[in-house]
Enzyme design. Structure first.
Site, PDB file in Angstrom:
ATOM      1  N   TRP A  13       1.016  -1.034  -0.107  1.00  0.00           N
ATOM      2  CA  TRP A  13       0.012   0.018   0.111  1.00  0.00           C
ATOM      3  C   TRP A  13       0.834   1.278   0.022  1.00  0.00           C
ATOM      4  CZ3 TRP A  13      -4.959  -0.241   3.417  1.00  0.00           C
ATOM      5  CH2 TRP A  13      -5.687  -1.630   3.121  1.00  0.00           C
ATOM      6  N   ASP A  97      -4.165   1.967 -12.089  1.00  0.00           N
ATOM      7  CA  ASP A  97      -2.957   2.606 -11.756  1.00  0.00           C
ATOM      8  C   ASP A  97      -2.301   3.143 -12.976  1.00  0.00           C
ATOM      9  OD1 ASP A  97      -2.573   0.051 -12.616  1.00  0.00           O
ATOM     10  OD2 ASP A  97      -0.821  -0.356 -11.454  1.00  0.00           O
TER      11      ASP A  97
END
Length: 247
Positions: A13, A97
């Site tokens: 993360w 992403d």
């Protein structure tokens, strides 16, 4: 007020804190194995910046949707989706992403632009002069290639790489490191040279955990830019735009 952003990747993360009054802060954490409670998340965030108040909204982009369940449901969140990225010509399965980082590269440098994300997988992402997604490629990243050799062969060792070494390895470890690093760099060079034949003198962004390492092997190419936190900057840019224009 601070702005929190989170990019949930395949193995980590990636967090960022943005504010008007100070430079952004960034840190990475291994993906949690159990859900955060509200108090646990507040404690975790305030350990990074005591000024963060509980319930500070988090703008999130995730490539592992099931990990979103690890965040407390009653913590304010803005979960970005592919349709939130003003990048046209995206195919439905394009990674969120990839889209956000390419869009951010275009916002920073203008279009056309090439963005290479060197994470668990390496993605090569092109944007054309009109700000559209113009195709790309995906190949195994550094760690994934090293792991596949260790797990798929009987005699080759597990290897970790922190810096580029000699191209001509004198033992198995250095030979594996050379093959992976210089092999990836050679593949990237081919894509870059092809793209530059159509878009000379346009910038190329490297991002992701191994972005700086691989960019160092291509310093003979002009206008290579390393921006480790390109995705987090993009998430913050999109979240702010959505706040000012919620429709």
């Amino acid at each position: 007020m601070s702005r929190l952003v989170l990019a949930i990747g395949n193995s980590r993360w990636h967090w960022g804190i943005f504010s008007r009054d100070q430079a952004p802060q960034f840190w990475d954490a291994i993906a949690p194995h159990q859900p955060f409670s509200r108090s646990d998340l507040a404690t975790f965030l305030q350990a990074q910046d005591p000024a963060i108040v509980a319930d500070t909204p988090i703008a999130i982009a995730s490539v592992v949707p099931q990990q979103l369940a690890l965040l407390p449901e009653d913590w304010p969140q803005r979960r970005l989706q592919l349709r939130d990225v003003p990048l046209t010509n995206c195919y439905p399965q394009l990674g969120l992403d990839r889209a956000i980082a390419l869009y951010e590269a275009g916002c920073q440098a203008g279009w056309p632009v090439l963005m290479i994300d060197c994470g668990t997988a390496i993605t090569i992402n092109a944007g054309d002069a009109e700000g559209q997604f113009a195709g790309g490629a995906i190949l195994p990243g550094v760690t994934l290639q090293l792991r596949s050799l260790a797990q798929g062969t009987a005699a080759l060792p597990s290897v970790e790489i922190s810096a580029e070494g000699d191209r001509w390895g004198m033992d198995n470890q250095s030979a594996i490191a050379s093959g992976v690093i210089y092999g990836i760099a050679g593949a990237l060079r081919g894509f870059i040279e092809d793209w530059r034949s159509h878009h000379p003198q346009r910038p190329i962004y490297f991002t992701g955990g191994d972005g700086e390492l691989l960019a160092k092997l291509l310093t003979d190419l002009p206008d290579i830019r390393v921006e480790p936190h390109l995705l987090l900057h993009g998430i913050d840019r999109l979240a702010q735009a959505m706040m000012t224009d919620p429709d």
